[in-house]
Design a protein around this motif. Structure first.
Motif, PDB file in Angstrom:
ATOM      1  N   ASP A 129       0.814  -1.220   0.000  1.00 37.93           N
ATOM      2  CA  ASP A 129       0.000   0.000   0.000  1.00 37.93           C
ATOM      3  C   ASP A 129       0.844   1.265   0.000  1.00 37.93           C
ATOM      4  O   ASP A 129       0.566   2.211   0.724  1.00 37.93           O
ATOM      5  CB  ASP A 129      -0.942   0.006   1.208  1.00 37.93           C
ATOM      6  N   GLY A 130       1.890   1.282  -0.806  1.00 40.96           N
ATOM      7  CA  GLY A 130       2.725   2.472  -0.919  1.00 40.96           C
ATOM      8  C   GLY A 130       3.750   2.639   0.185  1.00 40.96           C
ATOM      9  O   GLY A 130       4.479   3.621   0.211  1.00 40.96           O
ATOM     10  N   VAL A 131       3.802   1.695   1.106  1.00 50.54           N
ATOM     11  CA  VAL A 131       4.787   1.744   2.189  1.00 50.54           C
ATOM     12  C   VAL A 131       5.908   0.765   1.852  1.00 50.54           C
ATOM     13  O   VAL A 131       5.682  -0.434   1.703  1.00 50.54           O
ATOM     14  CB  VAL A 131       4.159   1.389   3.553  1.00 50.54           C
ATOM     15  N   VAL A 132       7.113   1.303   1.724  1.00 44.93           N
ATOM     16  CA  VAL A 132       8.280   0.503   1.388  1.00 44.93           C
ATOM     17  C   VAL A 132       9.019   0.168   2.676  1.00 44.93           C
ATOM     18  O   VAL A 132       9.386   1.064   3.434  1.00 44.93           O
ATOM     19  CB  VAL A 132       9.210   1.271   0.421  1.00 44.93           C
ATOM     20  N   LYS A 133       9.220  -1.121   2.916  1.00 42.01           N
ATOM     21  CA  LYS A 133       9.954  -1.561   4.097  1.00 42.01           C
ATOM     22  C   LYS A 133      11.358  -1.940   3.669  1.00 42.01           C
ATOM     23  O   LYS A 133      11.534  -2.756   2.754  1.00 42.01           O
ATOM     24  CB  LYS A 133       9.277  -2.762   4.756  1.00 42.01           C
ATOM     25  N   VAL A 134      12.343  -1.324   4.312  1.00 46.42           N
ATOM     26  CA  VAL A 134      13.737  -1.604   4.000  1.00 46.42           C
ATOM     27  C   VAL A 134      14.492  -1.942   5.278  1.00 46.42           C
ATOM     28  O   VAL A 134      14.046  -1.620   6.382  1.00 46.42           O
ATOM     29  CB  VAL A 134      14.423  -0.404   3.294  1.00 46.42           C
ATOM     30  N   LYS A 135      15.621  -2.577   5.092  1.00 41.82           N
ATOM     31  CA  LYS A 135      16.487  -2.890   6.220  1.00 41.82           C
ATOM     32  C   LYS A 135      17.860  -2.303   5.933  1.00 41.82           C
ATOM     33  O   LYS A 135      18.452  -2.594   4.888  1.00 41.82           O
ATOM     34  CB  LYS A 135      16.586  -4.409   6.396  1.00 41.82           C
ATOM     35  N   LEU A 136      18.338  -1.471   6.833  1.00 49.19           N
ATOM     36  CA  LEU A 136      19.688  -0.946   6.717  1.00 49.19           C
ATOM     37  C   LEU A 136      20.626  -1.991   7.299  1.00 49.19           C
ATOM     38  O   LEU A 136      20.391  -2.523   8.380  1.00 49.19           O
ATOM     39  CB  LEU A 136      19.818   0.378   7.463  1.00 49.19           C
ATOM     40  N   VAL A 137      21.696  -2.295   6.570  1.00 49.82           N
ATOM     41  CA  VAL A 137      22.624  -3.341   6.991  1.00 49.82           C
ATOM     42  C   VAL A 137      24.055  -2.804   7.043  1.00 49.82           C
ATOM     43  O   VAL A 137      24.330  -1.711   6.568  1.00 49.82           O
ATOM     44  CB  VAL A 137      22.539  -4.573   6.054  1.00 49.82           C
ATOM     45  N   GLY A 138      24.938  -3.618   7.610  1.00 45.97           N
ATOM     46  CA  GLY A 138      26.331  -3.200   7.741  1.00 45.97           C
ATOM     47  C   GLY A 138      26.444  -2.068   8.746  1.00 45.97           C
ATOM     48  O   GLY A 138      25.722  -2.026   9.739  1.00 45.97           O
ATOM     49  N   HIS A 139      27.324  -1.131   8.484  1.00 51.75           N
ATOM     50  CA  HIS A 139      27.520  -0.004   9.394  1.00 51.75           C
ATOM     51  C   HIS A 139      26.279   0.861   9.519  1.00 51.75           C
ATOM     52  O   HIS A 139      26.085   1.522  10.529  1.00 51.75           O
ATOM     53  CB  HIS A 139      28.702   0.845   8.931  1.00 51.75           C
ATOM     54  N   CYS A 140      25.429   0.853   8.488  1.00 50.67           N
ATOM     55  CA  CYS A 140      24.198   1.652   8.534  1.00 50.67           C
ATOM     56  C   CYS A 140      23.244   1.171   9.624  1.00 50.67           C
ATOM     57  O   CYS A 140      22.485   1.953  10.183  1.00 50.67           O
ATOM     58  CB  CYS A 140      23.476   1.609   7.185  1.00 50.67           C
ATOM     59  N   ALA A 141      23.287  -0.127   9.933  1.00 49.62           N
ATOM     60  CA  ALA A 141      22.351  -0.698  10.901  1.00 49.62           C
ATOM     61  C   ALA A 141      22.507  -0.077  12.282  1.00 49.62           C
ATOM     62  O   ALA A 141      21.541   0.151  12.985  1.00 49.62           O
ATOM     63  CB  ALA A 141      22.532  -2.214  10.972  1.00 49.62           C
ATOM     64  N   GLY A 142      23.718   0.213  12.698  1.00 43.47           N
ATOM     65  CA  GLY A 142      23.929   0.754  14.038  1.00 43.47           C
ATOM     66  C   GLY A 142      24.282   2.227  14.061  1.00 43.47           C
ATOM     67  O   GLY A 142      24.571   2.777  15.114  1.00 43.47           O
ATOM     68  N   CYS A 143      24.235   2.865  12.922  1.00 41.78           N
ATOM     69  CA  CYS A 143      24.642   4.265  12.827  1.00 41.78           C
ATOM     70  C   CYS A 143      23.617   5.187  13.473  1.00 41.78           C
ATOM     71  O   CYS A 143      22.413   5.039  13.250  1.00 41.78           O
ATOM     72  CB  CYS A 143      24.812   4.639  11.361  1.00 41.78           C
ATOM     73  N   PRO A 144      24.078   6.155  14.270  1.00 41.78           N
ATOM     74  CA  PRO A 144      23.151   7.108  14.874  1.00 41.78           C
ATOM     75  C   PRO A 144      22.414   7.971  13.831  1.00 41.78           C
ATOM     76  O   PRO A 144      21.373   8.531  14.123  1.00 41.78           O
ATOM     77  CB  PRO A 144      24.034   7.990  15.750  1.00 41.78           C
ATOM     78  N   MET A 145      22.956   8.041  12.643  1.00 42.50           N
ATOM     79  CA  MET A 145      22.348   8.848  11.575  1.00 42.50           C
ATOM     80  C   MET A 145      21.390   8.023  10.709  1.00 42.50           C
ATOM     81  O   MET A 145      20.875   8.515   9.709  1.00 42.50           O
ATOM     82  CB  MET A 145      23.445   9.442  10.681  1.00 42.50           C
ATOM     83  N   SER A 146      21.125   6.771  11.085  1.00 39.13           N
ATOM     84  CA  SER A 146      20.331   5.891  10.221  1.00 39.13           C
ATOM     85  C   SER A 146      18.917   6.408   9.978  1.00 39.13           C
ATOM     86  O   SER A 146      18.395   6.281   8.879  1.00 39.13           O
ATOM     87  CB  SER A 146      20.294   4.471  10.777  1.00 39.13           C
ATOM     88  N   THR A 147      18.300   7.017  10.981  1.00 39.22           N
ATOM     89  CA  THR A 147      16.947   7.561  10.792  1.00 39.22           C
ATOM     90  C   THR A 147      16.975   8.683   9.760  1.00 39.22           C
ATOM     91  O   THR A 147      16.099   8.778   8.897  1.00 39.22           O
ATOM     92  CB  THR A 147      16.371   8.073  12.121  1.00 39.22           C
ATOM     93  N   MET A 148      17.998   9.530   9.843  1.00 42.42           N
ATOM     94  CA  MET A 148      18.127  10.613   8.878  1.00 42.42           C
ATOM     95  C   MET A 148      18.378  10.051   7.477  1.00 42.42           C
ATOM     96  O   MET A 148      17.810  10.534   6.490  1.00 42.42           O
ATOM     97  CB  MET A 148      19.269  11.547   9.280  1.00 42.42           C
ATOM     98  N   THR A 149      19.223   9.043   7.384  1.00 42.97           N
ATOM     99  CA  THR A 149      19.496   8.399   6.095  1.00 42.97           C
ATOM    100  C   THR A 149      18.210   7.824   5.521  1.00 42.97           C
ATOM    101  O   THR A 149      17.909   7.995   4.342  1.00 42.97           O
ATOM    102  CB  THR A 149      20.534   7.270   6.260  1.00 42.97           C
ATOM    103  N   LEU A 150      17.428   7.190   6.370  1.00 45.22           N
ATOM    104  CA  LEU A 150      16.184   6.561   5.928  1.00 45.22           C
ATOM    105  C   LEU A 150      15.191   7.599   5.420  1.00 45.22           C
ATOM    106  O   LEU A 150      14.637   7.461   4.335  1.00 45.22           O
ATOM    107  CB  LEU A 150      15.573   5.759   7.081  1.00 45.22           C
ATOM    108  N   LYS A 151      14.955   8.648   6.182  1.00 48.74           N
ATOM    109  CA  LYS A 151      13.922   9.641   5.825  1.00 48.74           C
ATOM    110  C   LYS A 151      14.424  10.685   4.827  1.00 48.74           C
ATOM    111  O   LYS A 151      13.761  10.963   3.833  1.00 48.74           O
ATOM    112  CB  LYS A 151      13.406  10.343   7.091  1.00 48.74           C
TER     113      LYS A 151
END
Length: 75
Positions: A33-55
């Motif tokens: 329904d237009g919602v894309v689910k992704v998984k950040l992996v590697g260093h991105c998974a634990g990065c404090p900036m991951s939410t910013m990267t995602l959005k």
């Protein structure tokens, strides 16, 4: 659905080099329904900036390129 998935993968491939340069990556998990689910992996998974990267990175790019995408969320 497969067409939308292909479009999303093509767009994700545009952002992957930046993520890989920092030791990370993104995996497409699902689209509903237009919602894309992704998984950040590697260093991105634990990065404090991951939410910013995602959005600000992934979601912004996908919404610009694919009108059907309403939101990107972490799986």
């Amino acid at each position: 659905m497969d067409d939308l998935k292909a479009k999303v993968e093509t767009s994700l491939n545009k952002i992957r080099p930046s993520l890989e340069a920092d030791g990370g990556n993104v995996e497409l998990i699902d689209i509903q329904d237009g919602v894309v689910k992704v998984k950040l992996v590697g260093h991105c998974a634990g990065c404090p900036m991951s939410t910013m990267t995602l959005k600000n990175g992934i979601e912004r790019l996908l919404k610009q390129e694919i009108p059907e995408v309403r939101q990107v969320v972490a799986a």
